[in-house]
Design a protein around this motif. Structure first.
Motif, PDB file in Angstrom:
ATOM      1  N   ARG A  79      48.974  40.282  44.104  1.00  0.00           N
ATOM      2  CA  ARG A  79      48.461  39.246  43.202  1.00  0.00           C
ATOM      3  C   ARG A  79      49.574  38.690  42.324  1.00  0.00           C
ATOM      4  O   ARG A  79      49.479  37.574  41.795  1.00  0.00           O
ATOM      5  CB  ARG A  79      47.348  39.806  42.317  1.00  0.00           C
ATOM      6  N   LYS A  99      50.018  32.621  41.290  1.00  0.00           N
ATOM      7  CA  LYS A  99      48.738  32.482  40.622  1.00  0.00           C
ATOM      8  C   LYS A  99      47.624  32.163  41.607  1.00  0.00           C
ATOM      9  O   LYS A  99      46.477  32.615  41.452  1.00  0.00           O
ATOM     10  CB  LYS A  99      48.823  31.389  39.553  1.00  0.00           C
ATOM     11  N   THR A 100      47.936  31.417  42.654  1.00  0.00           N
ATOM     12  CA  THR A 100      46.935  31.060  43.662  1.00  0.00           C
ATOM     13  C   THR A 100      46.407  32.302  44.356  1.00  0.00           C
ATOM     14  O   THR A 100      45.190  32.467  44.548  1.00  0.00           O
ATOM     15  CB  THR A 100      47.534  30.098  44.696  1.00  0.00           C
ATOM     16  N   ASN A 130      46.508  35.365  43.204  1.00  0.00           N
ATOM     17  CA  ASN A 130      45.790  36.157  42.214  1.00  0.00           C
ATOM     18  C   ASN A 130      44.346  35.675  42.079  1.00  0.00           C
ATOM     19  O   ASN A 130      43.399  36.477  42.053  1.00  0.00           O
ATOM     20  CB  ASN A 130      46.495  36.083  40.860  1.00  0.00           C
ATOM     21  N   THR A 131      44.161  34.367  42.003  1.00  0.00           N
ATOM     22  CA  THR A 131      42.822  33.797  41.886  1.00  0.00           C
ATOM     23  C   THR A 131      42.014  34.060  43.151  1.00  0.00           C
ATOM     24  O   THR A 131      40.830  34.406  43.091  1.00  0.00           O
ATOM     25  CB  THR A 131      42.898  32.284  41.621  1.00  0.00           C
ATOM     26  N   ASP A 137      39.057  36.466  41.961  1.00  0.00           N
ATOM     27  CA  ASP A 137      37.865  35.714  41.564  1.00  0.00           C
ATOM     28  C   ASP A 137      37.093  35.130  42.735  1.00  0.00           C
ATOM     29  O   ASP A 137      36.350  34.164  42.569  1.00  0.00           O
ATOM     30  CB  ASP A 137      38.271  34.570  40.613  1.00  0.00           C
TER      31      ASP A 137
END
Length: 391
Positions: free
Chosen positions: A26, A30-31, A33-34, A38
């Motif tokens: 992650r 950031k992509t 990780n999301t 999420d």
């Protein structure tokens, strides 16, 4: 280059990776990780597609010795230790002002949960890699009972808010936990036995709120059953199941199965097979609920005999029937777990751990557990459930 891969390709790559690796990667962008944190659709896809999960080759066990409790992952066939869930550091990832921050942390462990709860720490259910734990400590949280969801794969603990300031501490409330496939959400169920199921409350993790069950009554009217305090649950085919007794005495043998459908939020009562006392030397056997060959199963374990019944229509109608699948002479001091392939894991005298394969009628010795006592075993699932959204 990897950042530009289509979502379908990323999914096919990520579902092949263990949870620990997913937590670490992650930090790459950031992509990602999301996408991992999420994305509930990916969470479910990984849960059911990851090789270790689909092959069911690992077991989760709670073990204790003279000074502490701990969780261990073991090999399904040999029962040898694979990993110790209280001894691993994980990478914590987060963003502050759109800048990625990371640090290695010692995660929440079962030992910490058990310590905070003194010796009153009950494992009520285990669904999709998440344990439902009931704890109590008069010095913590104003002495209120606490309902915790703990995912050992990601070392995350989520405390379920009280369903009612007064009701949650009552002794006649039992809890369950499960996944509603229709609404795609996890639910915690609080069964208030005093009101004969009419005031059942349901906590939905997606909305972070308690409400009364949709179906206030079930028809035909089901009898009032006594459920053992902190009784463990079995989840099967989108429903939570409890063993209960219709006897006036709370210590009466289990006679019925109480089923709560997580989608309709309605109850069904299923009568269990009658005990044939002549097979148990006039001593009623101990009863356990499990799953065998994708069917609900009842284990009647006597002094020197084990009988397994399977339910033919999964309890969806009132005309369910029980068929005696196995009946063998076997001395079981303590039942631990019935694998879905028909292999029984149990203790015999002097802490001797064994397994018995009902299909092949073969016994296998797994060694003596003289240093610790095992009191919970289930199939280990690596899961991302609770990773995003439940803080």
């Amino acid at each position: 280059m990897l950042n530009s891969l289509p979502e379908e390709i990323l999914t096919e790559i990520f579902v092949r990776l263990p949870v620990k690796t997913l937590l670490i990667i992650r930090s790459i962008c950031k992509t990602w990780n999301t996408f991992i944190t999420d994305n509930p659709n990916f969470t479910q896809f990984h849960l059911h597609s990851y090789k270790n999960n689909s092959e069911n080759n690992l077991l989760l066990s709670r073990e204790c010795n003279s000074w502490k409790n701990f969780m261990v992952v073991r090999d399904t066939n040999t029962f040898t230790k694979v990993s110790h869930l209280d001894a691993t550091n994980y990478l914590k990832v987060g963003y502050v002002d759109n800048i990625l921050k990371e640090q290695v942390v010692v995660p929440r462990t079962y030992e910490e949960i058990a310590y905070l709860s003194t010796d009153d720490c009950n494992l009520v259910g285990y669904v999709d890699g998440v344990l439902l734990i009931h704890t109590h400590n008069p010095c913590v949280n104003r002495g209120f009972n606490r309902i915790l969801l703990w995912n050992p794969s990601i070392r995350k603990v989520f405390q379920v808010p009280p369903c009612n300031a007064n009701a949650q501490n009552k002794t006649d409330i039992n809890f369950g936990f499960g996944y509603d496939q229709v609404s795609n959400e996890y639910k915690v169920v609080a069964v208030d036995m005093k009101y004969c199921y009419s005031k059942t409350r349901v906590y939905r993790l997606g909305t972070d709120s308690w409400s009364f069950a949709k179906e206030k009554r079930s028809y035909p009217i089901i009898p009032k059953l006594f459920l053992k305090k902190f009784s463990s649950t079995t989840n099967f085919e989108g429903a939570i199941h409890w063993l209960g007794s219709d006897g006036r005495r709370r210590k009466s043998r289990y006679s019925h199965l109480l089923r709560f459908d997580l989608t309709t939020e309605a109850y069904t009562c299923i009568k269990l097979p009658d005990v044939e006392f002549k097979e148990y030397r006039k001593q009623p056997p101990k009863r356990f609920l499990s799953v065998l060959d994708r069917k609900l199963a009842i284990l009647d374990i006597g002094v020197a005999n084990v009988c397994i019944w399977v339910m033919e229509n999964n309890g969806t109608t009132n005309g369910c029937s029980w068929t005696k699948q196995y009946n063998v002479d076997l001395r079981v001091q303590k039942f631990l777990y019935l694998k879905e392939n028909g292999e029984l894991l149990f203790y015999r005298k002097f802490q001797e751990l064994l397994s018995y394969d009902f299909r092949n009628q073969q016994m296998k010795k797994l060694g003596r557990q003289s240093q610790q006592i095992i009191d919970f075993v289930d199939t280990y699932k690596e899961s991302l459930v609770l990773l995003g959204g439940y803080i």
